[in-house]
Design a protein around this motif. Structure first.
Motif, PDB file in Angstrom:
ATOM      1  N   GLU A  68      -7.311   3.457  18.453  1.00  0.00           N
ATOM      2  CA  GLU A  68      -6.002   2.816  18.252  1.00  0.00           C
ATOM      3  C   GLU A  68      -6.045   1.834  17.083  1.00  0.00           C
ATOM      4  OE1 GLU A  68      -5.110   3.263  23.019  1.00  0.00           O
ATOM      5  OE2 GLU A  68      -5.902   1.391  22.221  1.00  0.00           O
ATOM      6  N   GLY A  69      -7.095   1.021  17.045  1.00  0.00           N
ATOM      7  CA  GLY A  69      -7.204   0.034  15.965  1.00  0.00           C
ATOM      8  C   GLY A  69      -7.388   0.697  14.605  1.00  0.00           C
ATOM      9  N   GLY A  70      -8.201   1.746  14.580  1.00  0.00           N
ATOM     10  CA  GLY A  70      -8.419   2.462  13.320  1.00  0.00           C
ATOM     11  C   GLY A  70      -7.151   3.136  12.836  1.00  0.00           C
ATOM     12  N   SER A  71      -6.394   3.698  13.765  1.00  0.00           N
ATOM     13  CA  SER A  71      -5.131   4.342  13.399  1.00  0.00           C
ATOM     14  C   SER A  71      -4.159   3.316  12.816  1.00  0.00           C
ATOM     15  CB  SER A  71      -4.499   5.000  14.634  1.00  0.00           C
ATOM     16  OG  SER A  71      -5.335   6.017  15.137  1.00  0.00           O
ATOM     17  N   ALA A  72      -4.183   2.107  13.365  1.00  0.00           N
ATOM     18  CA  ALA A  72      -3.277   1.060  12.876  1.00  0.00           C
ATOM     19  C   ALA A  72      -3.608   0.676  11.439  1.00  0.00           C
ATOM     20  CB  ALA A  72      -3.369  -0.171  13.782  1.00  0.00           C
ATOM     21  N   GLN A  73      -4.897   0.636  11.109  1.00  0.00           N
ATOM     22  CA  GLN A  73      -5.258   0.287   9.726  1.00  0.00           C
ATOM     23  C   GLN A  73      -4.855   1.401   8.760  1.00  0.00           C
ATOM     24  OE1 GLN A  73      -9.349  -1.046   9.633  1.00  0.00           O
ATOM     25  NE2 GLN A  73      -8.879  -2.787  10.939  1.00  0.00           N
ATOM     26  N   GLY A  74      -4.906   2.627   9.239  1.00  0.00           N
ATOM     27  CA  GLY A  74      -4.423   3.748   8.425  1.00  0.00           C
ATOM     28  C   GLY A  74      -2.926   3.653   8.212  1.00  0.00           C
ATOM     29  N   LEU A  75      -2.208   3.300   9.272  1.00  0.00           N
ATOM     30  CA  LEU A  75      -0.760   3.107   9.166  1.00  0.00           C
ATOM     31  C   LEU A  75      -0.440   2.026   8.128  1.00  0.00           C
ATOM     32  CD1 LEU A  75       1.845   2.799  12.009  1.00  0.00           C
ATOM     33  CD2 LEU A  75       1.593   0.889  10.423  1.00  0.00           C
ATOM     34  N   GLY A  76      -1.235   0.963   8.154  1.00  0.00           N
ATOM     35  CA  GLY A  76      -0.993  -0.139   7.218  1.00  0.00           C
ATOM     36  C   GLY A  76      -1.009   0.329   5.771  1.00  0.00           C
ATOM     37  N   LEU A  77      -2.043   1.091   5.414  1.00  0.00           N
ATOM     38  CA  LEU A  77      -2.131   1.573   4.025  1.00  0.00           C
ATOM     39  C   LEU A  77      -0.973   2.517   3.702  1.00  0.00           C
ATOM     40  CD1 LEU A  77      -3.534   1.876   1.293  1.00  0.00           C
ATOM     41  CD2 LEU A  77      -5.027   3.608   2.294  1.00  0.00           C
ATOM     42  N   ALA A  78      -0.544   3.292   4.670  1.00  0.00           N
ATOM     43  CA  ALA A  78       0.521   4.265   4.401  1.00  0.00           C
ATOM     44  C   ALA A  78       1.851   3.591   4.116  1.00  0.00           C
ATOM     45  CB  ALA A  78       0.674   5.215   5.599  1.00  0.00           C
ATOM     46  N   VAL A  79       2.154   2.526   4.826  1.00  0.00           N
ATOM     47  CA  VAL A  79       3.528   2.028   4.725  1.00  0.00           C
ATOM     48  C   VAL A  79       3.681   0.575   4.268  1.00  0.00           C
ATOM     49  CG1 VAL A  79       4.309   3.695   6.443  1.00  0.00           C
ATOM     50  CG2 VAL A  79       3.766   1.381   7.174  1.00  0.00           C
ATOM     51  N   MET A  80       2.637  -0.210   4.214  1.00  0.00           N
ATOM     52  CA  MET A  80       2.892  -1.601   3.808  1.00  0.00           C
ATOM     53  C   MET A  80       1.769  -2.343   3.103  1.00  0.00           C
ATOM     54  SD  MET A  80       2.867  -3.491   7.518  1.00  0.00           S
ATOM     55  CE  MET A  80       3.895  -2.267   8.313  1.00  0.00           C
ATOM     56  N   GLU A  81       0.515  -1.984   3.321  1.00  0.00           N
ATOM     57  CA  GLU A  81      -0.561  -2.853   2.839  1.00  0.00           C
ATOM     58  C   GLU A  81      -0.971  -2.517   1.415  1.00  0.00           C
ATOM     59  OE1 GLU A  81      -4.034  -3.364   5.257  1.00  0.00           O
ATOM     60  OE2 GLU A  81      -2.916  -2.822   7.044  1.00  0.00           O
ATOM     61  N   GLU A  82      -0.795  -3.476   0.511  1.00  0.00           N
ATOM     62  CA  GLU A  82      -1.316  -3.274  -0.846  1.00  0.00           C
ATOM     63  C   GLU A  82      -1.544  -4.617  -1.528  1.00  0.00           C
ATOM     64  OE1 GLU A  82       1.086  -0.955  -3.562  1.00  0.00           O
ATOM     65  OE2 GLU A  82      -0.559  -0.824  -4.995  1.00  0.00           O
ATOM     66  N   ILE A  83      -2.715  -4.766  -2.080  1.00  0.00           N
ATOM     67  CA  ILE A  83      -2.974  -5.919  -2.936  1.00  0.00           C
ATOM     68  C   ILE A  83      -2.252  -5.659  -4.252  1.00  0.00           C
ATOM     69  CG2 ILE A  83      -4.741  -7.129  -4.258  1.00  0.00           C
ATOM     70  CD1 ILE A  83      -6.591  -6.871  -1.906  1.00  0.00           C
ATOM     71  N   GLN A  84      -1.281  -6.508  -4.556  1.00  0.00           N
ATOM     72  CA  GLN A  84      -0.462  -6.337  -5.759  1.00  0.00           C
ATOM     73  C   GLN A  84      -1.149  -7.040  -6.915  1.00  0.00           C
ATOM     74  OE1 GLN A  84       2.573  -4.773  -5.833  1.00  0.00           O
ATOM     75  NE2 GLN A  84       2.742  -4.393  -3.624  1.00  0.00           N
ATOM     76  N   LEU A  85      -1.454  -6.267  -7.960  1.00  0.00           N
ATOM     77  CA  LEU A  85      -2.125  -6.849  -9.116  1.00  0.00           C
ATOM     78  C   LEU A  85      -1.205  -6.823 -10.321  1.00  0.00           C
ATOM     79  CD1 LEU A  85      -5.547  -5.015  -8.732  1.00  0.00           C
ATOM     80  CD2 LEU A  85      -5.191  -7.471  -8.500  1.00  0.00           C
ATOM     81  N   LYS A  86      -1.227  -7.901 -11.063  1.00  0.00           N
ATOM     82  CA  LYS A  86      -0.539  -7.896 -12.357  1.00  0.00           C
ATOM     83  C   LYS A  86      -1.519  -8.447 -13.376  1.00  0.00           C
ATOM     84  CE  LYS A  86       3.917  -8.681 -14.469  1.00  0.00           C
ATOM     85  NZ  LYS A  86       3.466  -9.039 -15.790  1.00  0.00           N
ATOM     86  N   ASP A  87      -1.873  -7.638 -14.336  1.00  0.00           N
ATOM     87  CA  ASP A  87      -2.862  -8.024 -15.348  1.00  0.00           C
ATOM     88  C   ASP A  87      -4.133  -8.578 -14.719  1.00  0.00           C
ATOM     89  OD1 ASP A  87      -1.006  -7.280 -17.281  1.00  0.00           O
ATOM     90  OD2 ASP A  87      -0.091  -9.284 -17.300  1.00  0.00           O
ATOM     91  N   GLY A  88      -4.554  -7.967 -13.626  1.00  0.00           N
ATOM     92  CA  GLY A  88      -5.810  -8.363 -12.994  1.00  0.00           C
ATOM     93  C   GLY A  88      -5.700  -9.525 -12.025  1.00  0.00           C
TER      94      GLY A  88
END
Lengths: 169, 751
Positions: free
Chosen positions: B655-675
């Motif tokens: 369940e926990g692993g599936s949730a982390q996969g869900l995160g990447l699919a729909v919301m989790e991203e480190i936003q980078l601008k010029d590094g």
């Protein structure tokens, strides 16, 4: 300029001189020495620092210690009665509602307030009631189960409910 | 407490009471607080560092720069390319440049702000493709390619009737363990140091620390401190060396504790990537070939990039029969934050691509996507694209069958007259009334290696001690294996309890006083450390039985059950405590799984992996295509775990692993601008909440691997691989849009 703060924490009175900018969570952890209240984000998203202030669930990083002056606080350390775990604590353990456990005290405090308000919540109500707490390990499934189990135990006996109130006053 | 039972965590009571001591709760008398001066530039040359203003600040005891690193100022898991404190260049935003120790954490932070660094700002390379350009600045002496993996399998000029191509992009995910990095270093009179640290691998920390501190390993002792999650974020050093340097210089204990913002630059992340794929199949849907180019952005330092790109390449085609493959995997240095281990380790990125390709192929052939996958399902005895023959259960078709057969949630819930708005995409925000909501169902399956690969020596050590305490038999298990929340303490106790038939089993704190356990990563600890505990327990048991036979002239066929030595038919021979008396029986054993071999540099052919694990997901989503909102309604999953040592904990991992996969699919991203990271907080880096993560339907298969202890397979990572790709597939099914990058953004649904 320091200010005097007098609070009751888990039934014990504490008085300290603190900086007005000291957050309540830092006061509890660093001054009172109760480290069961955790810090996960610093920005009031994760809910790991949830405690009860006069019986209401509050993220203790959203208050200054001086704002708690004269209030009665319950932290995770105040939930068990000696060796007897609070039914919510028991249920989180029994239902595997925790893995690393870092978020657990905050979830238990938020769940206690939820069940105080609504002793027989539906799954949807549990989820809405706990949306202010983040868990990175469990995927929340067993947290929902734990709260359901605790609700059942507590509706069978009023002990749990009184315990929360007693801890909060 | 036996193998196969859902046993509660032994550390659970302390955790629910708030008594479990996390690394951030540690305290020592007279301790100082450390703070880190970090680079405000993603790429710059350090011209000068002036510590005088920082040193003069109130409460400050020590200020350190690269000149004060007492050993070799370079470390790294695979390639020693990362300085403990930057000396000539800073190569990413947030890189550590100097350290301060002061009486109070605020004093330390203020002094860190006062420290002056004179930088010559350079133009950062913030794109992996740009880093490969011939005229790109060389970020490291050997250039910007950290590793290139070539896989050449089968007929390299194969052609097919049906060809589909695609280009996919994966964002940078953060492990976001809920407990930020922290630790306490305590210097000793003899010049040694004790470090209490939340880590995934005590011994590799010790080895790296000894080198950078210039101390022999025995003078750097580590004890596992309570850990607030890991997921790969604690494989590399963060503040370990910093705290030790400060403590040794100050002659006083030093604690360091990162804020959430600092945590975002204090550990590595999941590699973002771009993947180009071409699949060729015949008209019946049988794969003929796969060609792929996988480019991962490794950021400023290597960390475990070399192993991540190997995985991304080896598992690039998914768990399918692929007669011919041409795979080029490249991981490049850039001036983005360093990337390394995160749950799934290279197999997450490629699963988005190979599963999107399989759906594309199914659409092209007008075939059911599950049917197409079944037609190509890998089976026991098949050759992988690395040339390795896969043995043990390979239940690809079974897992797909299982998820396809599970009942679907009630369709169109909330639509029509009686609308529960909170159940629609957007939830309690009350943004949609359901007019534009469409439901989609998607499927994905993935696989990856368990344990270390490519010849990396994989083993663990366990010391098991049996003695009498208060008139009863007790077993103590001592390993250096890191409990990171996954439940390893429970598993160790279950295994020792099972093998020794003793009820009172205590797992001691992990530290470096016992041999290495390897890391709590690669889903390997239940297998490897579990194997070590089993082997050591068996050795103790053999001695007990020999003792019973010698002293009591007992017959053969004895075993231990419920604290008693019993005959083969269960008849009591002697209580274990009576037999033992004052005797202490202790055995230490290493467990080594079967050997693996490095990938051939030109062809990528090798028996590179030890065990393979598989999981499949079905996702059901509701999408409001007008407003760009999406809600994951349900995840269903099937996974072969070989043998569930602790079924409740296995379900928790899935369940926990599936949730982390869900995160990447729909919301989790480190936003980078010029590094520069633009969202280094939980306000702006979104994690799935209890409202985002749906209920999980689950089918746990226990097919038994003939090579492993109890037949078990590693469990932790597979759920994180296929849950996100299933969600992306469901969104494609709902919207008809290509959805070629994750996390999926509102405009991917609407524009």
């Amino acid at each position: 300029m320091k200010h005097k703060v007098a609070v009751t924490v888990n039934g014990h009175k504490h008085e300290h001189e603190v900086e007005p900018r000291l957050l309540l969570v830092h006061y509890l952890r660093d001054v009172v020495g109760l480290t069961g209240t955790h810090i996960g984000c610093d920005t009031s998203q994760c809910g790991a620092c949830t405690i009860h202030v006069d019986g209401k669930a509050v993220k203790s990083c959203t208050m200054f210690a001086v704002q708690a002056d004269g209030r009665s606080l319950t932290t995770i350390e105040g939930m068990a009665k000696g060796d007897e775990l609070h039914p919510i604590q028991q249920a989180f353990w029994d239902e595997h509602g925790l893995q690393c456990g870092y978020c657990t005290p905050g979830f238990i405090m938020a769940a206690a307030y939820l069940l105080e308000q609504n002793p027989n919540p539906t799954e949807d109500e549990i989820r809405k009631g706990l949306e202010g707490n983040l868990c990175r390990c469990t995927g929340y499934v067993n947290i929902v189960k734990a709260v359901q189990t605790a609700a059942k135990t507590m509706s069978g006996t009023t002990a749990g409910k009184t315990q929360v109130a007693a801890g909060g006053n | 407490m036996r193998v196969g039972e859902s046993v509660r965590r032994p550390d659970g009571a302390a955790k629910v009471r708030g008594r479990f001591e996390y690394s951030s709760d540690l305290h020592a008398p007279d301790m100082l607080w450390g703070a880190t001066v970090r680079s405000p530039h993603p790429y710059a040359r350090i011209k000068a560092i002036d510590i005088s203003a920082a040193r003069a600040m109130p409460g400050v005891h020590v200020v350190l720069t690269h000149k004060d690193v007492t050993g070799r100022n370079l470390y790294g898991l695979e390639i020693k390319d990362q300085p403990v404190l930057a000396h000539d260049f800073v190569r990413y935003w947030g890189e550590a440049v100097a350290l301060v120790a002061a009486d109070h954490p605020e004093q330390a932070r203020r002094a860190a702000q006062a420290l002056k660094v004179d930088y010559e700002v350079l133009k950062p390379i913030t794109d992996a493709e740009a880093a490969l350009a011939p005229d790109a600045a060389k970020l490291h002496p050997n250039g910007n390619i950290t590793r290139q993996v070539k896989i050449r399998h089968g007929d390299q000029s194969a052609r097919a009737d049906i060809v589909v191509t695609g280009e996919y992009e994966i964002g940078m995910q953060d492990q976001a363990p809920l407990g930020p990095e922290s630790g306490l270093a305590v210097p000793e009179q003899d010049g040694s140091v004790e470090l209490h640290i939340a880590t995934q691998w005590l011994h590799v920390d010790q080895e790296q620390l000894a080198a950078v501190l210039g101390l022999p390993p025995e003078k750097v002792r580590l004890t596992m401190a309570g850990i607030g999650g890991a997921f790969g974020a604690r494989e590399d050093l963060s503040m370990q060396a910093h705290a030790c340097l400060l403590a040794l210089e100050a002659g006083r204990p030093v604690k360091m504790s990162y804020s959430r913002t600092e945590s975002f630059v204090g550990h590595v992340h999941r590699h973002p990537g771009r993947l180009w794929y071409e699949h060729g199949a015949d008209r019946d849907g049988r794969l003929v070939y796969v060609k792929a180019r996988i480019l991962l952005d490794g950021g400023a330092y290597a960390s475990s990039s070399t192993a991540v790109i190997a995985n991304a390449s080896c598992f690039s085609c998914g768990p399918y029969r692929v007669p011919s493959a041409t795979i080029d995997g490249i991981v490049a240095y850039t001036n983005n934050p360093p990337c390394g281990a995160m749950r799934g380790f290279g197999s997450v990125q490629n699963c988005y691509a190979h599963e999107a390709q399989m759906d594309k192929l199914a659409a092209e052939l007008k075939m059911d996507p599950v049917e197409l996958r079944m037609r190509n399902a890998l089976q026991t005895g098949d050759k992988l694209i690395t040339g390795q023959t896969i043995d043990g259960p390979v239940p690809v078709a079974e897992l797909l069958k299982s998820i396809a057969a599970m009942p679907l949630p009630a369709s169109g819930e909330g639509k029509g007259g009686d609308v529960d708005l909170t159940k629609l995409p957007g939830g309690v925000s009350n943004t949609t009334h359901g007019e534009g909501v469409k439901r989609g169902v998607g499927y994905a399956i993935g696989f990856k290696n368990i344990g270390y690969s490519e010849g990396f020596k994989d083993y663990s050590t366990a010391k098991v001690r049996l003695f009498t305490k208060d008139g009863k038999a007790r077993v103590e298990v001592h390993t250096a294996a890191a409990e990171v929340g996954q439940g390893l303490v429970t598993v160790q106790a279950q295994i020792a309890g099972t093998e020794l038939g003793v009820n009172d089993v205590v797992v001691l704190d992990a530290d470096t006083n016992v041999g290495s356990a390897g890391s709590s990563s690669a889903s390997r600890q239940t297998y490897i450390t579990g194997g070590a505990v089993k082997t050591a327990s068996e050795a103790v048991r053999d001695r007990v039985i020999a003792m019973a036979r010698a002293e009591l002239r007992a017959p053969s066929g004895l075993h231990i059950e419920n604290d008693n030595v019993v005959t083969g038919t269960g008849k009591l021979v002697v209580p274990l405590a009576t037999l033992l008396g004052d005797e202490v029986i202790e055995e230490t054993r290493e467990f080594h799984p079967r050997q693996t071999f490095p990938l051939d540099a030109e062809t990528g052919q090798a028996d590179a992996h030890m065990q393979y694990a598989f999981a499949a997901h079905r996702a059901v989503v509701d999408v409001d295509a007008e407003l760009g909102l999406l809600k994951v309604v349900e995840l269903a999953t099937a996974q072969d775990v070989g043998k569930a040592i602790n079924p409740q904990a296995v379900e928790g991992q899935i369940e926990g692993g599936s949730a982390q996969g869900l995160g990447l699919a729909v919301m989790e991203e480190i936003q980078l601008k010029d590094g520069v990271i633009r969202n280094a907080s939980f306000t702006d880096y979104l994690l799935p909440t209890i409202l985002d993560m749906p209920p999980v339907r689950m089918d746990v298969l226990e097919l038994g691997d003939p090579n492993s202890p109890y037949g078990l397979k590693g469990v932790g990572e597979p759920p994180t691989i296929s849950s996100g790709p299933a969600i992306a597939a469901a969104v494609r099914a709902a919207t008809g849009r290509p959805i070629t990058r994750v996390p999926i953004r509102p405009h991917d649904l609407t524009l």
